[in-house]
Scaffold this motif. Structure first.
Motif, PDB file in Angstrom:
ATOM      1  N   ALA A 164     -16.493   4.805 -37.390  1.00  0.00           N
ATOM      2  CA  ALA A 164     -15.601   5.684 -36.626  1.00  0.00           C
ATOM      3  C   ALA A 164     -14.451   4.922 -35.970  1.00  0.00           C
ATOM      4  O   ALA A 164     -13.918   5.353 -34.964  1.00  0.00           O
ATOM      5  CB  ALA A 164     -16.408   6.424 -35.568  1.00  0.00           C
ATOM      6  N   ARG A 165     -14.052   3.806 -36.542  1.00  0.00           N
ATOM      7  CA  ARG A 165     -12.975   3.011 -35.942  1.00  0.00           C
ATOM      8  C   ARG A 165     -11.590   3.366 -36.486  1.00  0.00           C
ATOM      9  O   ARG A 165     -10.605   3.208 -35.805  1.00  0.00           O
ATOM     10  CB  ARG A 165     -13.212   1.524 -36.178  1.00  0.00           C
ATOM     11  CG  ARG A 165     -14.366   0.993 -35.394  1.00  0.00           C
ATOM     12  CD  ARG A 165     -14.510  -0.482 -35.607  1.00  0.00           C
ATOM     13  NE  ARG A 165     -15.683  -0.949 -34.888  1.00  0.00           N
ATOM     14  CZ  ARG A 165     -15.995  -2.213 -34.766  1.00  0.00           C
ATOM     15  NH1 ARG A 165     -15.240  -3.142 -35.305  1.00  0.00           N
ATOM     16  NH2 ARG A 165     -17.074  -2.562 -34.109  1.00  0.00           N
ATOM     17  N   HIS A 166     -11.546   3.803 -37.740  1.00  0.00           N
ATOM     18  CA  HIS A 166     -10.272   4.110 -38.392  1.00  0.00           C
ATOM     19  C   HIS A 166     -10.301   5.542 -38.913  1.00  0.00           C
ATOM     20  O   HIS A 166     -11.302   5.985 -39.454  1.00  0.00           O
ATOM     21  CB  HIS A 166     -10.020   3.137 -39.547  1.00  0.00           C
ATOM     22  CG  HIS A 166      -9.951   1.707 -39.094  1.00  0.00           C
ATOM     23  ND1 HIS A 166      -8.791   1.120 -38.699  1.00  0.00           N
ATOM     24  CD2 HIS A 166     -10.915   0.764 -38.961  1.00  0.00           C
ATOM     25  CE1 HIS A 166      -9.026  -0.131 -38.340  1.00  0.00           C
ATOM     26  NE2 HIS A 166     -10.320  -0.369 -38.481  1.00  0.00           N
ATOM     27  N   TYR A 167      -9.161   6.217 -38.760  1.00  0.00           N
ATOM     28  CA  TYR A 167      -9.098   7.611 -39.194  1.00  0.00           C
ATOM     29  C   TYR A 167      -9.381   7.775 -40.681  1.00  0.00           C
ATOM     30  O   TYR A 167     -10.034   8.736 -41.079  1.00  0.00           O
ATOM     31  CB  TYR A 167      -7.737   8.227 -38.851  1.00  0.00           C
ATOM     32  CG  TYR A 167      -7.614   8.577 -37.389  1.00  0.00           C
ATOM     33  CD1 TYR A 167      -8.400   9.581 -36.830  1.00  0.00           C
ATOM     34  CD2 TYR A 167      -6.729   7.904 -36.567  1.00  0.00           C
ATOM     35  CE1 TYR A 167      -8.302   9.896 -35.491  1.00  0.00           C
ATOM     36  CE2 TYR A 167      -6.620   8.218 -35.218  1.00  0.00           C
ATOM     37  CZ  TYR A 167      -7.409   9.219 -34.695  1.00  0.00           C
ATOM     38  OH  TYR A 167      -7.311   9.528 -33.366  1.00  0.00           O
ATOM     39  N   TRP A 168      -8.915   6.835 -41.508  1.00  0.00           N
ATOM     40  CA  TRP A 168      -9.119   7.010 -42.935  1.00  0.00           C
ATOM     41  C   TRP A 168     -10.604   6.979 -43.290  1.00  0.00           C
ATOM     42  O   TRP A 168     -11.040   7.700 -44.193  1.00  0.00           O
ATOM     43  CB  TRP A 168      -8.324   5.980 -43.750  1.00  0.00           C
ATOM     44  CG  TRP A 168      -8.869   4.586 -43.761  1.00  0.00           C
ATOM     45  CD1 TRP A 168      -8.540   3.574 -42.917  1.00  0.00           C
ATOM     46  CD2 TRP A 168      -9.837   4.040 -44.666  1.00  0.00           C
ATOM     47  NE1 TRP A 168      -9.242   2.433 -43.236  1.00  0.00           N
ATOM     48  CE2 TRP A 168     -10.037   2.688 -44.306  1.00  0.00           C
ATOM     49  CE3 TRP A 168     -10.540   4.552 -45.748  1.00  0.00           C
ATOM     50  CZ2 TRP A 168     -10.923   1.856 -44.985  1.00  0.00           C
ATOM     51  CZ3 TRP A 168     -11.416   3.726 -46.415  1.00  0.00           C
ATOM     52  CH2 TRP A 168     -11.601   2.398 -46.040  1.00  0.00           C
ATOM     53  N   VAL A 172     -13.087   7.941 -41.233  1.00  0.00           N
ATOM     54  CA  VAL A 172     -13.636   9.207 -40.733  1.00  0.00           C
ATOM     55  C   VAL A 172     -13.278  10.351 -41.676  1.00  0.00           C
ATOM     56  O   VAL A 172     -14.143  11.163 -42.032  1.00  0.00           O
ATOM     57  CB  VAL A 172     -13.133   9.493 -39.291  1.00  0.00           C
ATOM     58  CG1 VAL A 172     -13.561  10.876 -38.835  1.00  0.00           C
ATOM     59  CG2 VAL A 172     -13.623   8.427 -38.324  1.00  0.00           C
ATOM     60  N   VAL A 173     -12.014  10.406 -42.094  1.00  0.00           N
ATOM     61  CA  VAL A 173     -11.587  11.477 -43.003  1.00  0.00           C
ATOM     62  C   VAL A 173     -12.341  11.386 -44.327  1.00  0.00           C
ATOM     63  O   VAL A 173     -12.806  12.403 -44.858  1.00  0.00           O
ATOM     64  CB  VAL A 173     -10.055  11.434 -43.222  1.00  0.00           C
ATOM     65  CG1 VAL A 173      -9.625  12.371 -44.339  1.00  0.00           C
ATOM     66  CG2 VAL A 173      -9.329  11.785 -41.923  1.00  0.00           C
ATOM     67  N   LYS A 183      -5.685   3.024 -47.436  1.00  0.00           N
ATOM     68  CA  LYS A 183      -6.159   2.772 -46.068  1.00  0.00           C
ATOM     69  C   LYS A 183      -5.048   2.987 -45.032  1.00  0.00           C
ATOM     70  O   LYS A 183      -4.584   2.035 -44.402  1.00  0.00           O
ATOM     71  CB  LYS A 183      -6.721   1.362 -45.939  1.00  0.00           C
ATOM     72  CG  LYS A 183      -7.947   1.119 -46.782  1.00  0.00           C
ATOM     73  CD  LYS A 183      -8.371  -0.331 -46.695  1.00  0.00           C
ATOM     74  CE  LYS A 183      -9.594  -0.642 -47.502  1.00  0.00           C
ATOM     75  NZ  LYS A 183      -9.549  -0.348 -48.906  1.00  0.00           N
ATOM     76  N   GLY A 196      -4.042   3.633 -38.454  1.00  0.00           N
ATOM     77  CA  GLY A 196      -4.442   4.555 -37.409  1.00  0.00           C
ATOM     78  C   GLY A 196      -5.885   4.350 -37.009  1.00  0.00           C
ATOM     79  O   GLY A 196      -6.791   4.522 -37.820  1.00  0.00           O
ATOM     80  N   ARG A 197      -6.068   3.950 -35.769  1.00  0.00           N
ATOM     81  CA  ARG A 197      -7.415   3.783 -35.233  1.00  0.00           C
ATOM     82  C   ARG A 197      -7.773   4.993 -34.390  1.00  0.00           C
ATOM     83  O   ARG A 197      -6.931   5.585 -33.728  1.00  0.00           O
ATOM     84  CB  ARG A 197      -7.496   2.532 -34.365  1.00  0.00           C
ATOM     85  CG  ARG A 197      -7.481   1.262 -35.154  1.00  0.00           C
ATOM     86  CD  ARG A 197      -7.783   0.097 -34.255  1.00  0.00           C
ATOM     87  NE  ARG A 197      -7.860  -1.109 -35.050  1.00  0.00           N
ATOM     88  CZ  ARG A 197      -7.572  -2.289 -34.600  1.00  0.00           C
ATOM     89  NH1 ARG A 197      -7.186  -2.452 -33.349  1.00  0.00           N
ATOM     90  NH2 ARG A 197      -7.670  -3.337 -35.376  1.00  0.00           N
ATOM     91  N   THR A 198      -9.047   5.282 -34.369  1.00  0.00           N
ATOM     92  CA  THR A 198      -9.568   6.330 -33.499  1.00  0.00           C
ATOM     93  C   THR A 198      -9.654   5.774 -32.075  1.00  0.00           C
ATOM     94  O   THR A 198      -9.455   4.572 -31.851  1.00  0.00           O
ATOM     95  CB  THR A 198     -10.972   6.761 -33.962  1.00  0.00           C
ATOM     96  OG1 THR A 198     -11.849   5.638 -33.863  1.00  0.00           O
ATOM     97  CG2 THR A 198     -10.962   7.281 -35.398  1.00  0.00           C
ATOM     98  N   ARG A 199      -9.959   6.601 -31.108  1.00  0.00           N
ATOM     99  CA  ARG A 199     -10.152   6.119 -29.731  1.00  0.00           C
ATOM    100  C   ARG A 199     -11.244   5.062 -29.692  1.00  0.00           C
ATOM    101  O   ARG A 199     -11.119   4.042 -29.022  1.00  0.00           O
ATOM    102  CB  ARG A 199     -10.516   7.281 -28.803  1.00  0.00           C
ATOM    103  CG  ARG A 199      -9.374   8.177 -28.500  1.00  0.00           C
ATOM    104  CD  ARG A 199      -9.805   9.261 -27.531  1.00  0.00           C
ATOM    105  NE  ARG A 199      -8.733  10.232 -27.399  1.00  0.00           N
ATOM    106  CZ  ARG A 199      -8.856  11.403 -26.844  1.00  0.00           C
ATOM    107  NH1 ARG A 199     -10.027  11.776 -26.357  1.00  0.00           N
ATOM    108  NH2 ARG A 199      -7.835  12.220 -26.766  1.00  0.00           N
TER     109      ARG A 199
END
Length: 185
Positions: free
Chosen positions: A84-88, A90-91, A155, A158-161
């Motif tokens: 859950a560190r990077h949006y890609w 997670v998506v 890749k 964009g990082r998540t919170r």
């Protein structure tokens, strides 16, 4: 934090790429069978293709789907990418999880079509709407899997919170000193 060794990460990544590419190829084969079952003028070819959809679905597509999901989670958790560190990531996880759920729901109509194709009451126009639906859904699945593949290759930034928080923790964490190397004689 890395859970896997370098060799373990490479093995997991190899398994993940193999399962994911296999899943993509199996969906392409499924689409070919769905189109053959829909468009063939020969009744035997159409029936055979519809029966084969169930076999390819349960014995190739579904296992590769689960293998891709499982190995993807192992790769993410066992590497610096994290789950859950990077949006890609997670998506891609969401795409894979949703595709898995849709696939499992998709298999019930596949079984119904295969059963109908194996019965003596089959006709050339039998369950035509279902055959169109299966071909369209297979084509859509192929597009979704290609999108997931593109995410893996490109890749996007964009990082998540969570990812920002972890990166900040790593920047403030002191780096342990390494003992001096002993000369080898």
């Amino acid at each position: 934090m890395r859970v896997l060794s370098r060799r373990g990460r490479k093995a997991a990544l190899t398994a993940h790429v193999t399962a994911s590419v296999g899943w993509l190829g199996a969906v392409a084969a499924f689409l070919a069978l769905a189109l053959a079952g829909l468009l063939s003028e020969d009744d035997r070819t159409a029936r055979s293709a519809c029966v084969a959809l169930e076999v390819v679905g349960w014995f190739v597509v579904v296992p590769l789907c689960f293998a891709s999901l499982l190995t993807g989670v192992v790769c993410a958790v066992g590497s610096t990418w994290g789950l859950a560190r990077h949006y890609w990531v997670v998506v891609k996880l969401v795409i894979t999880a949703l595709a898995t759920a849709v696939l499992l729901a998709h298999m019930q109509p596949v079984e119904s079509l295969a059963d109908a194709a194996a019965s003596a009451a089959w006709s050339g126009e039998h369950l035509r709407a279902l055959r169109v639906q299966l071909a369209a859904q297979s084509a859509a699945a192929l597009v979704v899997l290609l999108a997931a593949t593109a995410l893996s290759v490109f890749k996007p930034q964009g990082r998540t919170r969570h990812g920002h928080r972890k990166a900040a923790e790593q920047r403030t964490r002191p780096i342990p000193a390494r003992p001096p190397r002993q000369p080898s004689y």
